[in-house]
Design a protein around this motif. Structure first.
Motif, PDB file in Angstrom:
ATOM      1  N   ALA A 480       0.820  -1.213   0.000  1.00  0.00           N
ATOM      2  CA  ALA A 480       0.000   0.000   0.000  1.00  0.00           C
ATOM      3  C   ALA A 480       0.851   1.258   0.000  1.00  0.00           C
ATOM      4  CB  ALA A 480      -0.946  -0.006   1.196  1.00  0.00           C
ATOM      5  N   THR A 481       1.907   1.275   0.802  1.00  0.00           N
ATOM      6  CA  THR A 481       2.736   2.481   0.865  1.00  0.00           C
ATOM      7  C   THR A 481       3.508   2.707  -0.433  1.00  0.00           C
ATOM      8  OG1 THR A 481       4.471   1.201   1.982  1.00  0.00           O
ATOM      9  CG2 THR A 481       2.987   2.476   3.373  1.00  0.00           C
ATOM     10  N   GLU A 486      -2.012   8.065  -7.882  1.00  0.00           N
ATOM     11  CA  GLU A 486      -3.140   7.903  -8.786  1.00  0.00           C
ATOM     12  C   GLU A 486      -3.856   6.562  -8.634  1.00  0.00           C
ATOM     13  OE1 GLU A 486       0.704   7.031 -11.092  1.00  0.00           O
ATOM     14  OE2 GLU A 486      -0.046   8.517  -9.653  1.00  0.00           O
ATOM     15  N   LEU A 487      -3.238   5.608  -7.951  1.00  0.00           N
ATOM     16  CA  LEU A 487      -3.899   4.335  -7.686  1.00  0.00           C
ATOM     17  C   LEU A 487      -4.584   4.321  -6.319  1.00  0.00           C
ATOM     18  CD1 LEU A 487      -1.351   1.755  -9.149  1.00  0.00           C
ATOM     19  CD2 LEU A 487      -3.286   2.890 -10.252  1.00  0.00           C
ATOM     20  N   LYS A 488      -4.443   5.409  -5.581  1.00  0.00           N
ATOM     21  CA  LYS A 488      -5.113   5.530  -4.282  1.00  0.00           C
ATOM     22  C   LYS A 488      -6.114   6.685  -4.264  1.00  0.00           C
ATOM     23  CE  LYS A 488      -1.229   5.385  -1.658  1.00  0.00           C
ATOM     24  NZ  LYS A 488      -0.393   5.210  -0.452  1.00  0.00           N
ATOM     25  N   GLY A 492     -11.061  13.324  -6.593  1.00  0.00           N
ATOM     26  CA  GLY A 492     -11.841  13.543  -5.382  1.00  0.00           C
ATOM     27  C   GLY A 492     -12.238  12.273  -4.660  1.00  0.00           C
ATOM     28  N   ARG A 493     -11.796  11.110  -5.117  1.00  0.00           N
ATOM     29  CA  ARG A 493     -12.107   9.837  -4.469  1.00  0.00           C
ATOM     30  C   ARG A 493     -10.833   9.230  -3.896  1.00  0.00           C
ATOM     31  NH1 ARG A 493     -14.057   5.532  -7.710  1.00  0.00           N
ATOM     32  NH2 ARG A 493     -14.811   4.646  -5.740  1.00  0.00           N
ATOM     33  N   GLY A 494     -10.987   8.543  -2.776  1.00  0.00           N
ATOM     34  CA  GLY A 494      -9.858   7.869  -2.148  1.00  0.00           C
ATOM     35  C   GLY A 494     -10.045   6.366  -2.132  1.00  0.00           C
ATOM     36  N   LYS A 495      -8.997   5.659  -1.753  1.00  0.00           N
ATOM     37  CA  LYS A 495      -9.004   4.202  -1.600  1.00  0.00           C
ATOM     38  C   LYS A 495      -9.403   3.482  -2.890  1.00  0.00           C
ATOM     39  CE  LYS A 495     -11.458   3.935   2.318  1.00  0.00           C
ATOM     40  NZ  LYS A 495     -11.971   3.495   3.639  1.00  0.00           N
TER      41      LYS A 495
END
Length: 608
Positions: A480-481, A486-488, A492-495
């Motif tokens: 994850a880190t 751009e993949l997280k 305006g959207r996360g995860k």
């Protein structure tokens, strides 16, 4: 899972060790044992999860190596096989029993071979006597210690009340504590709210010898994982990693459950865990009455999709005044998140239903960019101020308001010393990495262990429940880190990678719902006429505040007036935070919060 404690050269009697053990017995009700020798002692409160009939601590290897351990070692079977091939023998299959042999083979580097969550204490009497304390990579199992440089004595414990139960311990307030707490909702870093008491950071080894005194070192981070090229590929990899870790973490020798809040993170963990545990039980908490942000219907849908046996826990807000002092006691220092009360009640219900282990979805927001504050900071133009808004979002009380609440002398002290917010700001902008990397490093390295992991550990173990954290496993953290922004976070959207991982596993209602905080609707609950408001008004009465000398009673009265006439999250959380701090003073610092003792009284260190 256990609680541990001990000392090096602190001259503690066996009776006094039993007193320390008794204070944290809730975290290890199955056995209270210790070993001691010339100038040292190691103790353990056991919560039997793996091999309940074995696993007696302290663990020993001959006469020279003694170990106590809190946590879970998930690769213990692999380690046991390797160590057996090297000639070691084991009397049981408990995970911690491999630790003395592992230390004997690898010395202080034994942690490089551990996969799990842990705090470990080792006494090594080969040559000069030595005590080692070590923590896992994320700080999932906290360990507090007090080192007296004058007398060269060290005491440690898994919980602050237990550490304070050692003879000769000071209980004085760390003077910057109130401002640091209100700035970040709980103290970050190594310093606690108590002068002279520290918490061992993640991935740290502390060593004490008589000749060398105390030394600490941070262990190296493991290499980053190779990452995907697009969101779909990243989602597949995240799902694969989480499935592997969740299936592994669901195994135990006692009943295991899951926490299902109704959000993406815990619902995904629940769905993956149910694949490996067909008769899995899930738990959700809600509040009696009609309140904003009620998530129980989302949790029910997620549980139905996963096929779990769902338990709906409900608590009455009228009971909050009696629950909150218990919460503050078990935490040992203030945490301003109202979710602490929910967490405490929830794990009590898990225990009452007969479960000793629960899996949760904690740490997903930190790792995958789920918080609104992260997205807001990333949306600020390259030459704009992204730090100020981010720091205000971390605070229990925004900077301007909290300074207005301080008594004049304390306000002057804070201004002369400088705010923790300024130090965090400097660290964020001078990290030398991208904005996304800087935010992720701070969220996972500073905020997560202090604000989330200690809260979850202390309030679950208060109910004798072990929490396991799939998102905190090294394979997931490393992947994850390493994911690019751009993949997280995008548009305006996360995860994003996590949502991709959950496709096909969760109901559309859970995947499509807007993010909302898993917390108490505090602004709606803290209104005149409620039990919580009356309790806060009593605890923050002007006479009490004047005794402590930290807050301006007139300014606090204005805060209550604002909440009564214009209820808001801002004023409600400020009142809640001050209430928690006042309860902490009352319980831990005689004189500053009570009506009888003189202000700023402390229990001074006894003479050597």
């Amino acid at each position: 899972m256990c609680r541990i404690f001990g000392h090096f050269d602190a001259q503690v009697t066996r009776h006094e060790l039993r007193t320390v053990a008794a204070v944290q017995r809730h975290g290890g009700p199955d056995a209270q044992t210790f070993a001691d020798g010339a100038g040292w002692a190691l103790g353990n409160n056991r919560l039997a999860v793996m091999d309940p009939s074995g696993g007696s601590q302290p663990y020993r290897l001959g006469e020279h190596i003694t170990v106590v351990f809190n946590g879970e070692i998930y690769n213990h079977a692999e380690l046991r096989a390797r160590l057996t091939a090297l000639g070691h023998r084991f009397e049981d299959t408990c995970d911690g029993s491999v630790l003395p042999a592992l230390y004997a083979e690898y010395g202080a580097d034994f942690t490089e071979h551990l996969d799990g969550m842990y705090s470990v204490a080792v006494v090594d009497l080969r040559g000069e006597a030595k005590l080692l304390l070590v923590t896992d990579e994320l700080g999932m199992k906290p360990l507090y210690y007090h080192w007296d440089d004058r007398t060269r004595r060290l005491r440690f414990a898994s919980e602050l009340p237990a550490l304070l139960a050692f003879p000769g311990m000071r209980a004085g307030v760390w003077e910057p504590g109130l401002d640091e707490y209100l700035s970040t909702k709980t103290p970050f870093g190594e310093q606690t709210m108590f002068e002279g008491i520290r918490v061992l950071p993640p991935a740290t080894t502390l060593t004490v010898t008589r000749s060398g005194g105390l030394r600490t070192s941070r262990r190296r981070t493991r290499p980053r994982a190779v990452v995907a090229a697009d969101t779909g590929e990243a989602g597949e990899r995240v799902r694969e990693l989480l499935r592997t870790e969740t299936h592994r973490l669901i195994r135990a020798d006692v009943p295991v459950s899951v926490i299902t809040s109704g959000g993406l993170d815990s619902s995904l963990v629940s769905a993956l865990a149910a694949e490996a545990a067909p008769d899995l039980h899930s738990f959700n908490i809600a509040y009696a009455g009609d309140w904003p942000h009620d998530e129980r219907h989302f949790a029910r849908e997620a549980a139905r999709r996963s096929g779990t046996r769902h338990h709906q826990v409900e608590i009455d807000p009228a009971d909050f005044p009696s629950l909150l002092p218990e919460v503050v006691w078990h935490l040992g220092q203030p945490n301003a998140d109202p979710i602490t009360l929910s967490t405490y009640a929830l794990f009590g219900a898990v225990r009452d239903a007969g479960f000793r282990v629960a899996l949760t979805g904690d740490a997903a927001d930190e790792l995958f960019g789920g918080y609104d504050r992260i997205r807001a900071a990333l949306d600020v133009p390259p030459d704009g101020d992204w730090v100020s808004g981010y720091l205000d979002s971390l605070a229990a009380v925004p900077r301007g308001l909290r300074e207005s609440l301080y008594a004049p002398a304390y306000r002057d002290f804070v201004r002369s010393r400088g705010s923790v917010a300024d130090r965090i700001a400097h660290a964020l902008v001078s990290s030398g990495t991208s904005r996304m990397e800087s935010l992720t490093a701070f969220e996972t390295g500073s905020r997560l262990p202090a604000y989330h992991l200690r809260r979850v550990d202390h309030l679950s173990m208060a109910a004798s429940v072990e929490v396991r954290l799939p998102f905190c496993q090294p394979s997931v953290v490393r992947y994850a880190t390493a994911l690019p922004r751009e993949l997280k976070v995008r548009g305006g959207r996360g995860k994003l990678a996590l949502y991709a991982a959950a496709e096909g596993l969760l109901p559309a209602s859970v995947l499509g719902r807007p993010k909302q905080p898993f917390t108490l609707p505090i602004a709606a609950m803290l209104v005149p006429g409620s039990a919580l408001h009356a309790f806060a008004r009593d605890m923050l009465a002007p006479a009490r505040l004047r005794r402590a000398g930290l807050l301006d009673p007139v300014a606090v009265d204005r805060l209550f007036a604002d909440q009564a006439t214009r209820p808001s999250d801002r004023s409600a959380l400020a009142i809640w935070s001050l209430l928690v701090h006042e309860l902490w003073l009352e319980q831990f610092v005689p004189g500053m919060g009570s009506a009888d003792a003189p202000a700023r009284a402390t229990t001074e260190e006894s003479a050597a």
